[in-house]
Design an enzyme around this catalytic site. Structure first.
Site, PDB file in Angstrom:
ATOM      1  CE1 TYR A  92      -3.691  -2.385  -0.135  1.00  0.00           C
ATOM      2  CE2 TYR A  92      -2.853  -3.278   1.936  1.00  0.00           C
ATOM      3  CZ  TYR A  92      -3.705  -3.373   0.850  1.00  0.00           C
ATOM      4  OH  TYR A  92      -4.574  -4.433   0.730  1.00  0.00           O
ATOM      5  NE  ARG A  97       0.080  -6.303   9.721  1.00  0.00           N
ATOM      6  CZ  ARG A  97      -0.926  -7.124   9.428  1.00  0.00           C
ATOM      7  NH1 ARG A  97      -2.041  -6.658   8.895  1.00  0.00           N
ATOM      8  NH2 ARG A  97      -0.824  -8.408   9.680  1.00  0.00           N
ATOM      9  NE  ARG A 100      -5.430 -16.484   7.084  1.00  0.00           N
ATOM     10  CZ  ARG A 100      -4.512 -16.916   6.225  1.00  0.00           C
ATOM     11  NH1 ARG A 100      -4.884 -17.544   5.120  1.00  0.00           N
ATOM     12  NH2 ARG A 100      -3.237 -16.717   6.453  1.00  0.00           N
TER      13      ARG A 100
END
Length: 624
Positions: free
Chosen positions: A151, A198, A296
């Site tokens: 990103y 991050r 997850r």
């Protein structure tokens, strides 16, 4: 909890009740720190999806405040991640051409980004800082800058994507300038706000950010006042390293965090395919990191942390790493989970609803749909009996857990069975129910009778060499050191081929142009790579013309070809087993057919429909 994008925000980027329920469940489940999903600081250019949170205007503060308050009332701390997609945004989502440090398109998005001007860069820095102020007002205790996964901030950091010639590109100090100016701006705000970054420790792309340089960035961030380093890796272009498929071992990327941990003194977060509390504890015990994030695993079981705390490890519903959650997000849909039908609804902190009166329910079929239905009805006070024709519950899970890298399905199957046996459900095995048996006293009948494999519809002189994929996977027939022709290149055919490749030469035949084309993308790519490495011979766009003894004549792209074989294994689809439904639907008050008995699909549909039967029946009968 990692910043998992649920996709339950409104199309205007606002918090919704469903999104709050997603986070409430994980907070109630014992999570210490929840990092709320990527919130866009520049909705005009930076959004990745249509149902992504925004945080670039005061209008979003009220909804975000309700979200943070809901998380904190369960004792969890909460950060929110600040995000800009850069070249990994799309004009299809934002209506505007993507922007980036340099005009280099992402090979996955395939849109040419416009290079940011210096004035635009300075404006974006202000947007990140202002968004951090909004987060503080909204009650968040910290913010996280998303500088990973390809990103915008990662695009500035990486020499792969930053080819600028001004003070924001070129040298190491120039490439980190964008991130550092955001960090300094946030740290200089007159507010108390923790700051996490991050960051990719390895982009896993040629010419991208690598560990040596990433660690230097982490050290600079520490000196600049950053409180936490949240380690990650991979980009859209790196393939399988940002969202791993099922074959990746638990904790495979922890080594990256360990490198950072040795180089900085501030706390380091790690994670990635962490599913077991034992693994998480070992990471901390070995001083590889200070915190472990779950992604997850918390989708599969929102109560994971509470169960770990109470030493109920066997009760944790395991993530099977089917990646249907991620697959939904790729399609622009909200996250769903194959093994947890509750996401987006009230989960473990919900109202316990029980039916008035005594009602009987019979469930036929002990696969995932039948087991989930039995649990859903039993939890609402029904007297439930489940009948299974085989000697064990599990249904198609018994077979689905056999191919390579499917051990997580076995864990899920055992978890589901354990829940059934711990409940008040009466389990009857080795019992086949036909129409005559159904003349019984019951208020509700649920047919979860699954499906049967289709036969291979072709003439042959010798059918003894024809074997179903089911019979191969359940070990009814064992083949070794033979030449095997697998007919049917869907997911089942490909997984069966991989199973056979351990000790055979295998050719697979598929009439469509691609193998396993309906499989989730990440796991499909991984499976295709493994099949190629193991020597599978592929014949796509191919049809069987006829089969004689040990030879098959196929039509392959208008050309005929003869293939020699020792055995034919067929995986040509399945047919629902639902013949009972029409016979009984008039004689029993409530009759449902669910799962593969309606249409052959997968675990997610089976579990969801089993859950929804309980909800539907509850609302029908609650006032009787």
């Amino acid at each position: 909890m990692a910043p998992v994008t649920f996709g339950y925000a409104s199309t205007q980027g606002k918090v919704t009740d469903s999104l709050i329920k997603c986070y409430e469940a994980r907070a109630a489940g014992g999570v210490g720190l929840i990092i709320v999903e990527a919130a866009c600081v520049d909705s005009a250019y930076g959004r990745e999806g249509t149902n992504q949170l925004n945080i670039d205007h005061p209008r979003y503060i009220n909804g975000l405040f309700n979200l943070s308050k809901s998380i904190k009332c369960y004792g969890s701390k909460c950060f929110i991640q600040l995000f800009h997609g850069g070249r990994q945004s799309s004009e299809k989502v934002t209506g505007n051409q993507p922007v980036a440090p340099s005009s280099i398109p992402c090979s996955m998005v395939k849109e040419n980004p416009r290079e940011l001007t210096k004035d635009e860069i300075e404006n974006l820095i202000k947007k990140f800082i202002t968004s951090a102020e909004y987060a503080h007002v909204a009650g968040f205790e910290g913010v996280e800058l998303h500088a990973a996964h390809g990103y915008l901030i990662n695009q500035f950091l990486s020499p792969h994507t930053n080819k600028r010639n001004d003070e924001y590109g070129g040298s190491f100090n120039n490439r980190i300038r964008f991130l550092l100016e955001i960090v300094n701006g946030i740290k200089n705000l007159p507010i108390k706000l923790a700051l996490s970054v991050r960051i990719n420790i390895d982009d896993f792309v040629k010419g991208g950010l690598k560990p040596d340089e990433a660690i230097k960035i982490c050290q600079v961030l520490e000196k600049s006042g950053v409180d936490i380093i949240h380690t990650s890796c991979g980009t859209y272009e790196s393939g399988l390293t940002s969202v791993e498929p099922v074959s990746y071992p638990e904790g495979w990327r922890v080594y990256l965090a360990e490198k950072v941990k040795k180089a900085v003194s501030i706390p380091v977060i790690t994670g990635g395919v962490i599913c077991s509390p034992i693994m998480a504890n070992n990471i901390i015990a070995k001083n590889q990191a200070d915190y472990v994030f779950l992604g997850r695993a918390l989708l599969a079981d929102s109560d994971w942390v509470n169960k770990a705390h109470d030493d109920k490890l066997a009760d944790i519903t395991p993530c099977i790493m089917c990646n249907m959650c991620v697959g939904n997000r790729f399609k622009g849909l909200p996250v769903k989970c194959s093994v947890n039908p509750m996401i987006g609804r009230v989960e473990n902190n919900g109202e316990k609803r029980s039916i008035n009166g005594k009602f009987k329910a019979v469930v036929i079929g002990g696969g995932p749909a039948g087991m989930q239905t039995s649990l859903s009805l039993s939890e609402k006070g029904f007297d439930v009996t489940i009948y299974e024709k085989e000697s064990s519950l599990g249904g198609q899970l018994n077979i689905a857990s056999i191919p390579p890298y499917k051990q997580r399905i076995k864990l899920f199957k055992e978890n589901l069975k354990k829940r059934v046996y711990k409940s008040k459900v009466n389990v009857v095995l080795n019992t086949y129910i036909d129409f005559k048996d159904i003349a019984i006293d019951t208020d509700i009948l649920v047919l979860a009778t699954g499906s049967e494999p289709n036969m291979l519809d072709i003439k042959s002189n010798d059918y003894s060499k024809f074997i179903s994929a089911d019979d191969i996977l359940n070990h009814k027939t064992v083949i070794k050191n033979k030449k095997v022709l697998v007919i049917g290149g869907g997911a089942v055919g490909c997984e069966t081929a991989e199973f056979l490749l351990e000790s055979n030469n295998v050719i697979i035949l598929e009439q469509k142009p691609h193998l396993a084309q309906n499989m989730e993308k990440k796991n499909r790519r991984d499976l295709m790579n493994r099949l190629e490495n193991k020597g599978l011979i592929k014949k796509v766009n191919s049809l069987i013309v006829k089969i004689d003894i040990n030879q098959a004549l196929i039509n392959n792209s208008q050309k005929e070809e003869i293939i020699d074989f020792d055995y034919v294994v067929y995986a040509v689809g399945r047919t629902p087993s639902n013949e009972i439904y029409n016979k009984v639907k008039k004689s029993i008050p409530l009759v449902f057919a669910i799962g593969d008995a309606v249409e052959v699909r997968g675990i997610r549909d089976a579990m969801l429909e089993g859950y929804m039967v309980g909800e539907q029946v509850y609302y029908i009968l609650k006032n009787k």
